[in-house]
Design an enzyme around this catalytic site. Sequence first.
Site, PDB file in Angstrom:
ATOM      1  N   CYS A 292       0.510 -38.864 -27.295  1.00 61.07           N
ATOM      2  CA  CYS A 292      -0.803 -39.289 -27.494  1.00 61.07           C
ATOM      3  C   CYS A 292      -1.601 -38.919 -28.868  1.00 61.07           C
ATOM      4  O   CYS A 292      -1.114 -38.181 -29.390  1.00 61.07           O
ATOM      5  CB  CYS A 292      -2.077 -38.989 -26.355  1.00 61.07           C
ATOM      6  SG  CYS A 292      -1.955 -37.307 -26.072  1.00 61.07           S
ATOM      7  N   SER A 325       0.879 -34.312 -26.570  1.00 62.66           N
ATOM      8  CA  SER A 325      -0.170 -34.500 -27.462  1.00 62.66           C
ATOM      9  C   SER A 325       0.299 -34.389 -28.927  1.00 62.66           C
ATOM     10  O   SER A 325       1.090 -33.754 -29.198  1.00 62.66           O
ATOM     11  CB  SER A 325      -1.208 -33.296 -27.229  1.00 62.66           C
ATOM     12  OG  SER A 325      -0.867 -32.089 -27.801  1.00 62.66           O
ATOM     13  N   ASP A 326      -0.366 -34.891 -29.825  1.00 65.69           N
ATOM     14  CA  ASP A 326      -0.094 -34.915 -31.297  1.00 65.69           C
ATOM     15  C   ASP A 326      -0.642 -33.343 -31.636  1.00 65.69           C
ATOM     16  O   ASP A 326      -1.469 -32.997 -30.702  1.00 65.69           O
ATOM     17  CB  ASP A 326      -0.963 -35.776 -32.208  1.00 65.69           C
ATOM     18  CG  ASP A 326      -0.311 -35.912 -33.386  1.00 65.69           C
ATOM     19  OD1 ASP A 326       0.412 -34.994 -33.814  1.00 65.69           O
ATOM     20  OD2 ASP A 326      -0.330 -36.804 -34.115  1.00 65.69           O
ATOM     21  N   CYS A 327      -0.220 -32.836 -32.293  1.00 68.50           N
ATOM     22  CA  CYS A 327      -0.576 -31.324 -32.649  1.00 68.50           C
ATOM     23  C   CYS A 327      -1.914 -30.836 -32.804  1.00 68.50           C
ATOM     24  O   CYS A 327      -2.552 -31.034 -33.640  1.00 68.50           O
ATOM     25  CB  CYS A 327       0.399 -30.780 -33.869  1.00 68.50           C
ATOM     26  SG  CYS A 327       2.131 -30.833 -33.476  1.00 68.50           S
ATOM     27  N   SER A 329      -3.980 -31.758 -30.690  1.00 67.53           N
ATOM     28  CA  SER A 329      -5.191 -33.005 -30.227  1.00 67.53           C
ATOM     29  C   SER A 329      -6.067 -32.274 -29.271  1.00 67.53           C
ATOM     30  O   SER A 329      -7.252 -32.893 -29.237  1.00 67.53           O
ATOM     31  CB  SER A 329      -4.308 -34.107 -29.712  1.00 67.53           C
ATOM     32  OG  SER A 329      -3.442 -34.861 -30.656  1.00 67.53           O
TER      33      SER A 329
END
Length: 808
Positions: A292, A325-327, A329
């Site tokens: 995401c 998650s994107d880092c 997020s």
Amino acid sequence: MPHLHLYVYIYTALIHHHLAQTQLHIYILFLLASTTMPSSSLFAVFLLLLLLWGVSRHPSEAREPFACDPKDATTRNLPFCRVSLPIPERVRDLIGRLTLQEKVRLLVNNAAAVPRLRIKGYEWWSEALHGVSNVGPGTKFGEDFPGATSFPQVITTAASFNASLWEAIGRVVSDEARAMYNGGKAGLTYWSPNVNVFRDPRWGRGQETPGEDPVVVGTYAASYVRGLQGNDGNKLKVAACCKHFTAYDLDNWNGVDRFHFNAKVSKQDIEDTFDVPFKMCVKEGKVASVMCSYNQVNGVPTCADPNLLRKTVRGVWKLDGYIVSDCDSVGVYYDQQHYTSTAEEAAADAIKAGLDLDCGPFLAVHTEDAVKRGLLKETDINGALVNTLNVQMRLGMFDGEPSAHPFGNLGPKDVCTPAHQELAFEAAKQGIVLLKNRGPSLPLSARRHLTVAVIGPNSNVTDTMIGNYAGVACGYTSPLQGIGRYAKTIHQQGCANVACAKDQLFGAAVDAARNADATVLVVGLDQSVEAEFRDRAGLLLPGRQQELVSKVAAASKGPTILVLMSGGPIDVAFAHNDPRISAIVWAGYPGQAGGAAIADILFGTSNPGGKLPMTWYPQEYLKNLPMTAMAMRPSKSNGYPGRSYRFYRGPVVYPFGHGMSYTKFVHTIARAPAVVAIPLDGRHARGNTTLSGKAIRVTHAKCNKISLGIDLQVKNTGSMDGSHTVLIFSSPPAGHWAPHKQLVAFDKIHVPARAHQRLRINIHVCKFLSVVDRSGIRRIPLGQHNLHIGAIKHSVSLQAATLGVIKS
């Protein structure tokens, strides 16, 4: 203190050698982009800690194999280590042995060790966008693994329109990834590919994507993922990840960055464009992970949206894997977007929405307190761990030594092999697109063009050719080196770099062109112009590059060839219209063998067959087009032009699918139906099956029984062998919510000179001849669909097979 969790995470990860230089840069950039800066004293202490780490760290050693060593009497008989048991049973056993504190530390990318169970720490973050990369901290080059095969950037590979090539590249990348894992230098979970649609030509990360068409992007996703993950049933060679879900395609434009952007997207565009590649990646590619994104979609952060994650990705599409998650997020939507009042609420929202793994420290810091406050149940955490541990089990990470795995024999000898490097060379050649060829002027002749002036800021580059999210290449062949294999070269840069702010090098470049039999100008962009965190301001060549090109072309004694390196489109209408510029070639970012591939195309050793995977717009297109406007369809009322070839009808520099050859291909339809009947599911024969009696809901049709088969003959009427990309577009019956045309099928075929080949193409009617209405419902328009294949058109009528269709 804002971001204290991030400081702690960065330092602890550094001292445990979990954080790579690139990841450190990403976190520092994140901190600098934050709206709330830390106090000067805290920041000074943080920088001092970083300095101490830099002084004291020592080279990382190869890590030990992950878990369940058969020689270890403590764990070898535990159920979670028994390969003979079903994976769900093994996962349940392992989760049942963990404490809450141990579980929480497994929710983040640098998952902690559980020493009492002999489980070692694991870094989830590795990247393999177009070759094994060291962008993520899970992969390190050096010693036995000094580099890995660096394929062309994805946008270039996509221009081949060759799905079998995409899968073959995935197989090579996973071979090298497994080899490095066996040597203790890499993980097995790769957060690639990027399958966002290239919506806006200014996007700095458009280079990472397969282009603007959702079906092409989805086909690429499924193909590359199959190559990465292998075909051994439920077992995984490596675990791929399709990112960034969803409507993510803005990094930093006009004061709006991805950490604060709320993408306002209609149900129609979500279903019709943005979600198509992710759905194909999950359902057809069987990907092991979905990531995401940072942005919100219609006011809700994607990593906190149960409708996106739990309902759609896992529920409707049936993801068998984990959601990551994107880092940072989760930290972003708490600290930056202020979506929740407390950090514990943010952690609880993420896990309850369906997030299984956090790239970043947030869940490790705040999840236990969320449980203590009653915001989250331990069973919710168990559910997340079921998904991550299941993937690790499928990878064989609890099966003992890597050598016991089917890919355990892979090692240094299997990285940068001649065959792998040859595939990188072949991929570059297939992705190069011939945009203009006046005369024709190409191919050049090694007998007549004995001396070639090679000019431009990208004429002798190496790293530029591999784009972003790349690793350390096996070796490079620059354009200058490649051309030098065919002719004597006179090299002048003309511009010091792509910014081309000054003209003091122009004179020498002009002189070189006057004294050569042919001139090759290699210009364009690089990561200083388009990159992560960096969207473009416009579509023209940077600085004074256009001036350089025009002056050199005016002085050139022989033909002037313009070679463009870029990820995004460039407005080069000036060059297309200049008769002194004989030919234009787009090489994208062609990878480690890019220079050799460019030279082979220019001198006719290879015949160009690439097609543009994105529209090349004029600069004027941007006049009334903010990047923040997400609508795909045009609006006459406010002058909004619409996006992509599917909806935009205005002037272009080069259209989607454009690409020339040194030979000529002619299409003939040998056989195709004039009418296709759409059988209806009997359960819906008298329900809401139509829209004004003109379209059938896809869910009300027997889709598995509807296919449109076309037998096509492709003839090469020229004197040179070549590979031809067949693109089939459909124009559906007129309707205010339908695209004016859309790609419904594509294939690659090799045809020898003056020969012909027969090609069978099956078009899945429900998938590719359907359109999406304003409510986000996919429907099959009844009536005449016009299929366009090159210069020919074929009409087919879609008709309901059941009488008594009821209007809705």
